[in-house]
Motif scaffolding. Sequence first.
Motif, PDB file in Angstrom:
ATOM      1  N   SER A  69      38.788 -38.049  53.841  1.00 15.37           N
ATOM      2  CA  SER A  69      39.715 -38.725  52.947  1.00 15.37           C
ATOM      3  C   SER A  69      40.038 -40.122  53.459  1.00 15.37           C
ATOM      4  O   SER A  69      40.041 -40.377  54.666  1.00 15.37           O
ATOM      5  CB  SER A  69      41.013 -37.930  52.803  1.00 15.37           C
ATOM      6  N   GLY A  70      40.283 -41.013  52.518  1.00 15.57           N
ATOM      7  CA  GLY A  70      40.709 -42.374  52.801  1.00 15.57           C
ATOM      8  C   GLY A  70      41.162 -42.994  51.501  1.00 15.57           C
ATOM      9  O   GLY A  70      41.110 -42.362  50.443  1.00 15.57           O
ATOM     10  N   ARG A  71      41.576 -44.245  51.557  1.00  8.87           N
ATOM     11  CA  ARG A  71      42.062 -44.897  50.338  1.00  8.87           C
ATOM     12  C   ARG A  71      40.991 -45.730  49.640  1.00  8.87           C
ATOM     13  O   ARG A  71      41.147 -46.085  48.477  1.00  8.87           O
ATOM     14  CB  ARG A  71      43.275 -45.770  50.660  1.00  8.87           C
ATOM     15  N   ASN A  72      39.912 -46.059  50.340  1.00 10.82           N
ATOM     16  CA  ASN A  72      38.863 -46.906  49.791  1.00 10.82           C
ATOM     17  C   ASN A  72      37.836 -46.034  49.065  1.00 10.82           C
ATOM     18  O   ASN A  72      36.999 -45.391  49.692  1.00 10.82           O
ATOM     19  CB  ASN A  72      38.201 -47.705  50.920  1.00 10.82           C
ATOM     20  N   GLU A  73      37.898 -46.015  47.749  1.00  9.21           N
ATOM     21  CA  GLU A  73      37.040 -45.123  46.970  1.00  9.21           C
ATOM     22  C   GLU A  73      35.564 -45.455  47.135  1.00  9.21           C
ATOM     23  O   GLU A  73      34.727 -44.552  47.280  1.00  9.21           O
ATOM     24  CB  GLU A  73      37.427 -45.173  45.492  1.00  9.21           C
ATOM     25  N   ALA A  74      35.216 -46.748  47.126  1.00  4.77           N
ATOM     26  CA  ALA A  74      33.818 -47.139  47.266  1.00  4.77           C
ATOM     27  C   ALA A  74      33.272 -46.734  48.633  1.00  4.77           C
ATOM     28  O   ALA A  74      32.153 -46.215  48.753  1.00  4.77           O
ATOM     29  CB  ALA A  74      33.659 -48.642  47.058  1.00  4.77           C
ATOM     30  N   ALA A  75      34.072 -46.955  49.675  1.00  4.21           N
ATOM     31  CA  ALA A  75      33.638 -46.591  51.027  1.00  4.21           C
ATOM     32  C   ALA A  75      33.505 -45.081  51.164  1.00  4.21           C
ATOM     33  O   ALA A  75      32.582 -44.586  51.833  1.00  4.21           O
ATOM     34  CB  ALA A  75      34.616 -47.136  52.052  1.00  4.21           C
ATOM     35  N   LEU A  76      34.410 -44.340  50.541  1.00  6.90           N
ATOM     36  CA  LEU A  76      34.337 -42.884  50.613  1.00  6.90           C
ATOM     37  C   LEU A  76      33.106 -42.359  49.875  1.00  6.90           C
ATOM     38  O   LEU A  76      32.418 -41.449  50.362  1.00  6.90           O
ATOM     39  CB  LEU A  76      35.604 -42.261  50.036  1.00  6.90           C
ATOM     40  N   THR A  77      32.811 -42.933  48.720  1.00  5.40           N
ATOM     41  CA  THR A  77      31.626 -42.526  47.968  1.00  5.40           C
ATOM     42  C   THR A  77      30.363 -42.767  48.790  1.00  5.40           C
ATOM     43  O   THR A  77      29.457 -41.908  48.833  1.00  5.40           O
ATOM     44  CB  THR A  77      31.548 -43.302  46.639  1.00  5.40           C
ATOM     45  N   ALA A  78      30.288 -43.912  49.449  1.00  2.97           N
ATOM     46  CA  ALA A  78      29.138 -44.225  50.296  1.00  2.97           C
ATOM     47  C   ALA A  78      29.048 -43.260  51.473  1.00  2.97           C
ATOM     48  O   ALA A  78      27.952 -42.825  51.852  1.00  2.97           O
ATOM     49  CB  ALA A  78      29.230 -45.662  50.792  1.00  2.97           C
ATOM     50  N   LEU A  79      30.190 -42.915  52.066  1.00  4.76           N
ATOM     51  CA  LEU A  79      30.209 -41.978  53.195  1.00  4.76           C
ATOM     52  C   LEU A  79      29.726 -40.603  52.763  1.00  4.76           C
ATOM     53  O   LEU A  79      28.949 -39.952  53.484  1.00  4.76           O
ATOM     54  CB  LEU A  79      31.627 -41.887  53.753  1.00  4.76           C
ATOM     55  N   MET A  80      30.160 -40.151  51.610  1.00  6.63           N
ATOM     56  CA  MET A  80      29.735 -38.851  51.107  1.00  6.63           C
ATOM     57  C   MET A  80      28.234 -38.823  50.849  1.00  6.63           C
ATOM     58  O   MET A  80      27.556 -37.838  51.165  1.00  6.63           O
ATOM     59  CB  MET A  80      30.520 -38.518  49.835  1.00  6.63           C
ATOM     60  N   ALA A  81      27.709 -39.916  50.309  1.00  7.18           N
ATOM     61  CA  ALA A  81      26.270 -39.992  50.045  1.00  7.18           C
ATOM     62  C   ALA A  81      25.467 -40.022  51.338  1.00  7.18           C
ATOM     63  O   ALA A  81      24.387 -39.432  51.435  1.00  7.18           O
ATOM     64  CB  ALA A  81      25.960 -41.226  49.200  1.00  7.18           C
ATOM     65  N   ALA A  82      25.985 -40.694  52.349  1.00  2.00           N
ATOM     66  CA  ALA A  82      25.260 -40.855  53.607  1.00  2.00           C
ATOM     67  C   ALA A  82      25.284 -39.604  54.469  1.00  2.00           C
ATOM     68  O   ALA A  82      24.336 -39.346  55.222  1.00  2.00           O
ATOM     69  CB  ALA A  82      25.828 -42.033  54.391  1.00  2.00           C
ATOM     70  N   THR A  83      26.372 -38.826  54.387  1.00  2.00           N
ATOM     71  CA  THR A  83      26.543 -37.702  55.311  1.00  2.00           C
ATOM     72  C   THR A  83      26.490 -36.328  54.655  1.00  2.00           C
ATOM     73  O   THR A  83      26.296 -35.322  55.338  1.00  2.00           O
ATOM     74  CB  THR A  83      27.894 -37.817  56.034  1.00  2.00           C
ATOM     75  N   GLY A  84      26.708 -36.275  53.349  1.00  2.00           N
ATOM     76  CA  GLY A  84      26.790 -34.984  52.682  1.00  2.00           C
ATOM     77  C   GLY A  84      28.161 -34.335  52.772  1.00  2.00           C
ATOM     78  O   GLY A  84      28.343 -33.177  52.360  1.00  2.00           O
ATOM     79  N   CYS A  85      29.146 -35.064  53.294  1.00  2.00           N
ATOM     80  CA  CYS A  85      30.496 -34.515  53.372  1.00  2.00           C
ATOM     81  C   CYS A  85      31.115 -34.434  51.986  1.00  2.00           C
ATOM     82  O   CYS A  85      30.668 -35.092  51.038  1.00  2.00           O
ATOM     83  CB  CYS A  85      31.371 -35.370  54.284  1.00  2.00           C
ATOM     84  N   LEU A  86      32.140 -33.626  51.860  1.00  2.00           N
ATOM     85  CA  LEU A  86      32.973 -33.593  50.671  1.00  2.00           C
ATOM     86  C   LEU A  86      34.129 -34.553  50.899  1.00  2.00           C
ATOM     87  O   LEU A  86      34.368 -35.008  52.017  1.00  2.00           O
ATOM     88  CB  LEU A  86      33.484 -32.181  50.423  1.00  2.00           C
ATOM     89  N   GLY A  87      34.887 -34.859  49.840  1.00  2.00           N
ATOM     90  CA  GLY A  87      36.010 -35.748  50.063  1.00  2.00           C
ATOM     91  C   GLY A  87      36.707 -36.186  48.795  1.00  2.00           C
ATOM     92  O   GLY A  87      36.228 -35.941  47.686  1.00  2.00           O
ATOM     93  N   SER A  88      37.841 -36.832  48.987  1.00  2.00           N
ATOM     94  CA  SER A  88      38.582 -37.431  47.880  1.00  2.00           C
ATOM     95  C   SER A  88      39.526 -38.474  48.448  1.00  2.00           C
ATOM     96  O   SER A  88      39.908 -38.416  49.621  1.00  2.00           O
ATOM     97  CB  SER A  88      39.377 -36.370  47.096  1.00  2.00           C
ATOM     98  N   THR A  89      39.903 -39.423  47.620  1.00  2.00           N
ATOM     99  CA  THR A  89      40.833 -40.461  48.052  1.00  2.00           C
ATOM    100  C   THR A  89      42.262 -39.948  48.000  1.00  2.00           C
ATOM    101  O   THR A  89      42.596 -39.045  47.224  1.00  2.00           O
ATOM    102  CB  THR A  89      40.716 -41.712  47.168  1.00  2.00           C
ATOM    103  N   ALA A  90      43.099 -40.524  48.848  1.00  2.00           N
ATOM    104  CA  ALA A  90      44.526 -40.184  48.849  1.00  2.00           C
ATOM    105  C   ALA A  90      45.291 -41.306  49.519  1.00  2.00           C
ATOM    106  O   ALA A  90      44.829 -41.879  50.508  1.00  2.00           O
ATOM    107  CB  ALA A  90      44.775 -38.869  49.576  1.00  2.00           C
ATOM    108  N   ASP A  91      46.455 -41.607  48.979  1.00  2.00           N
ATOM    109  CA  ASP A  91      47.379 -42.539  49.602  1.00  2.00           C
ATOM    110  C   ASP A  91      48.398 -41.704  50.366  1.00  2.00           C
ATOM    111  O   ASP A  91      49.312 -41.121  49.777  1.00  2.00           O
ATOM    112  CB  ASP A  91      48.065 -43.401  48.546  1.00  2.00           C
ATOM    113  N   LEU A  92      48.238 -41.615  51.673  1.00  2.00           N
ATOM    114  CA  LEU A  92      49.067 -40.720  52.472  1.00  2.00           C
ATOM    115  C   LEU A  92      50.498 -41.209  52.635  1.00  2.00           C
ATOM    116  O   LEU A  92      51.333 -40.483  53.189  1.00  2.00           O
ATOM    117  CB  LEU A  92      48.419 -40.486  53.834  1.00  2.00           C
ATOM    118  N   THR A  93      50.808 -42.417  52.175  1.00  2.00           N
ATOM    119  CA  THR A  93      52.208 -42.842  52.174  1.00  2.00           C
ATOM    120  C   THR A  93      53.000 -42.143  51.070  1.00  2.00           C
ATOM    121  O   THR A  93      54.231 -42.199  51.061  1.00  2.00           O
ATOM    122  CB  THR A  93      52.337 -44.363  51.996  1.00  2.00           C
ATOM    123  N   ASP A  94      52.301 -41.480  50.155  1.00  2.00           N
ATOM    124  CA  ASP A  94      52.923 -40.680  49.101  1.00  2.00           C
ATOM    125  C   ASP A  94      52.889 -39.220  49.550  1.00  2.00           C
ATOM    126  O   ASP A  94      51.821 -38.638  49.694  1.00  2.00           O
ATOM    127  CB  ASP A  94      52.140 -40.851  47.804  1.00  2.00           C
TER     128      ASP A  94
END
Length: 226
Positions: A32-57
């Motif tokens: 998880s992270g806040r940068n959707e584009a970076a997370l999408t790229a990470l998921m494609a590169a590693t095969g991990c699952l994930g979703s964005t979240a703003d942890l200040t909420d």
Amino acid sequence: MYETILVTGATSGIGHALVHDLCGRGYRVYASGRNEAALTALMAATGCLGSTADLTDPQQALDLYQRARTALGHIDVLVNNAGANHRKAPIAETSLEEFELQYALNLRAPYLLGREALREMIPRGSGYLINVVSTCALRHPSPMGIYSAMKSGLASLSQVMMKEAQPHGIKVSTLYPGGVDTPFRAEAKPHYMQPASVAATLVTLLTLPADVVVHEMTFRPPAELE
């Protein structure tokens, strides 16, 4: 022993390197992270699952844990890695808004995620919480007063979690990394630790014998003496 891992702050720096390392070793990872584009790229590169979240909420933090648990089936390991210091300033020059933002991300979010993890892990009798703090919690640098205070709070909270969790077969480690060359810093610091090196250090905790618990670990680049 551990198969499924939730990693926060995964779209850059230590978290990004950690997800690459873990997935390369065959762990099932929810990132998880806040940068959707970076997370999408990470998921494609590693095969991990994930979703964005703003942890200040706080609700987004709680929702993140439940999404990860649903996706993975259960969570063996929580890595509370997300954190940030938005600027350096003497206490007299800071604002209440800055204080509350630092609190929300660096202390409240790992509390909420850690609480949810303990609620899942205690009945099961197994699990691992890894809280990434900072040597700022030990050194208290003056231009980073609010950040240091929140990280000190996280360190204390982590120690309480350890005492409450260990009798139930759950490990809790508090990590104090020193300088790391990440986008967290305004300028490159090549003499600091690389994110991949910190990730590799963290992963070793998951491979230790069952009868070994690392309560606290401080590690720094050779350029740092304290």
